[in-house]
Design a protein around this motif. Structure first.
Motif, short mmCIF file in Angstrom:
data_model
loop_
_atom_site.label_atom_id
_atom_site.label_comp_id
_atom_site.label_asym_id
_atom_site.label_seq_id
_atom_site.Cartn_x
_atom_site.Cartn_y
_atom_site.Cartn_z
N GLY A 46 0.84 -1.19 0.00
CA GLY A 46 0.00 0.00 0.00
C GLY A 46 0.88 1.24 0.00
O GLY A 46 2.10 1.15 -0.17
N PRO A 47 0.26 2.41 0.22
CA PRO A 47 1.03 3.66 0.20
C PRO A 47 2.19 3.59 1.20
O PRO A 47 1.99 3.21 2.35
CB PRO A 47 0.00 4.71 0.62
N GLY A 48 3.38 3.92 0.73
CA GLY A 48 4.54 3.99 1.61
C GLY A 48 5.24 2.66 1.86
O GLY A 48 6.31 2.63 2.48
N SER A 49 4.67 1.52 1.37
CA SER A 49 5.37 0.23 1.58
C SER A 49 6.68 0.24 0.79
O SER A 49 6.72 0.69 -0.35
CB SER A 49 4.57 -0.95 1.02
N TRP A 50 7.72 -0.34 1.38
CA TRP A 50 8.97 -0.59 0.64
C TRP A 50 8.84 -1.97 0.03
O TRP A 50 8.87 -2.98 0.74
CB TRP A 50 10.18 -0.55 1.57
N LEU A 51 8.69 -2.01 -1.30
CA LEU A 51 8.45 -3.29 -1.99
C LEU A 51 9.65 -3.67 -2.85
O LEU A 51 10.19 -2.83 -3.58
CB LEU A 51 7.23 -3.17 -2.91
N LEU A 52 10.00 -4.95 -2.81
CA LEU A 52 10.92 -5.51 -3.80
C LEU A 52 10.12 -6.46 -4.69
O LEU A 52 9.52 -7.42 -4.19
CB LEU A 52 12.05 -6.29 -3.11
#
Ligand SMILES: C[S@@+](CC[C@H](N)C(=O)[O-])C[C@H]1O[C@@H](n2cnc3c(N)ncnc32)[C@H](O)[C@@H]1O
Length: 274
Positions: A46-52
């Motif tokens: 969601g907003p602001g998640s750090w995703l790889l």
């Protein structure tokens, strides 16, 4: 050092994808895109998640996650895929990197996704251990792979290949080493996640009808995409033409009056936490 079966598998995958990003983007990428919203929900992006996003291909997951307001890093083993992904997700950090070794520190990400990637690695268990390593404690991994047995749309090309009497060329691996393989069903995938040290693993089967024109559907294998495409491309011109003839004939089972195919597919969607 001698090359193991899984090294050979990974090497054959590297060759299989080399230079094929545009052909993939114009064919199977649309099929794989179906799972993306559910995959991002499963990984709690969601907003602001750090995703790889690993094995990002043309960046479908990366672009959708950016649209959700996530801060996205995306990697793929194939440089032409990285070029496309960087264009699809211009705010993401997109790089070349390959499982099972990722160039990130322990616990860097809130979420990790891999959409139809774990079915392309020589050591899926080791790959999952690496995905777990880069997740923060409590972070979520979301994965999809193709289910076995395949649904009717997935089986179409294999039926055409078999009907044409095509033979597997020696450079194509028969599959994973038995010690690296796992059942491609809900229990098999969640069991593999548990064995990699992940927790609360849950897996469900996604079923959907993919709609594609027959020539679009043929364009992926004709360009050598995936195992079926490699089988097609490595045949003599005569056998290739036979596969196409059977493909056209069998496609009629799936065609509506406008010639568009409705192709049933089944995939496994799994999530777990570090
Ligand atoms: C079926 S495509 C899926 C692409 C993308 N995730 C999507 O949703 O369209 C598989 C991708 O995994 C990449 N891949 C295969 N083996 C890999 C590995 N060991 N590490 C990273 N990427 C890999 C391929 O280059 C390819 O882009």
């Amino acid at each position: 050092m001698s090359m193991t079966g899984s090294d050979r598998y990974d090497r054959s995958e590297r060759l299989m994808w080399a230079g094929r990003a545009i052909a993939y983007a114009g064919s199977y990428a649309r099929l794989c895109a179906h799972a993306v919203p559910q995959l991002l929900d499963a990984a709690e992006v969601g907003p602001g998640s750090w995703l790889l996003d690993v094995g990002t291909g043309p960046g479908t997951v990366a672009a959708a996650a950016c649209a959700r307001g996530a801060k996205v890093t995306a990697v793929d083993a194939e440089p032409t895929m990285v070029d496309l992904a960087a264009r699809a997700a211009p705010t993401a950090d997109v790089r070349v990197a390959a499982l099972p070794e990722l160039p990130f520190s322990d616990g860097e990400f809130d979420a990790v996704t891999a959409n139809f990637v774990l079915n392309h690695v020589g050591r899926p268990g080791l790959a999952l251990t690496e995905l777990r390593r880069v997740l923060r404690p409590g972070g979520c991994v979301g994965l999809t792979i193709w289910a076995v047995p395949p649904d009717a749309g997935q089986a179409l090309l294999g039926r055409a290949i078999q009907a044409a009497g095509a033979v597997r060329p020696p450079h194509l691996p028969t599959g994973l080493a038995p010690e690296d393989d796992f059942p491609r069903d809900e229990n098999g995938l969640s069991g593999l996640m548990n064995a990699a040290g992940l927790r609360d693993a849950v897996c469900e089967t996604l079923r959907w009808n993919h709609r594609a024109g027959a020539e679009e559907w043929w364009s992926g294998p004709a360009a050598g995409i995936a195992f079926g495409g490699q089988m097609v491309q490595s045949q003599t011109p005569r056998v290739r033409a036979e596969i196409k003839r059977h493909f056209d004939h069998l496609s009629a089972e799936f065609a509506d009056e406008d010639g568009v195919l409705t192709l049933p597919h089944a995939a496994l969607l799994a999530r777990a936490r570090r």
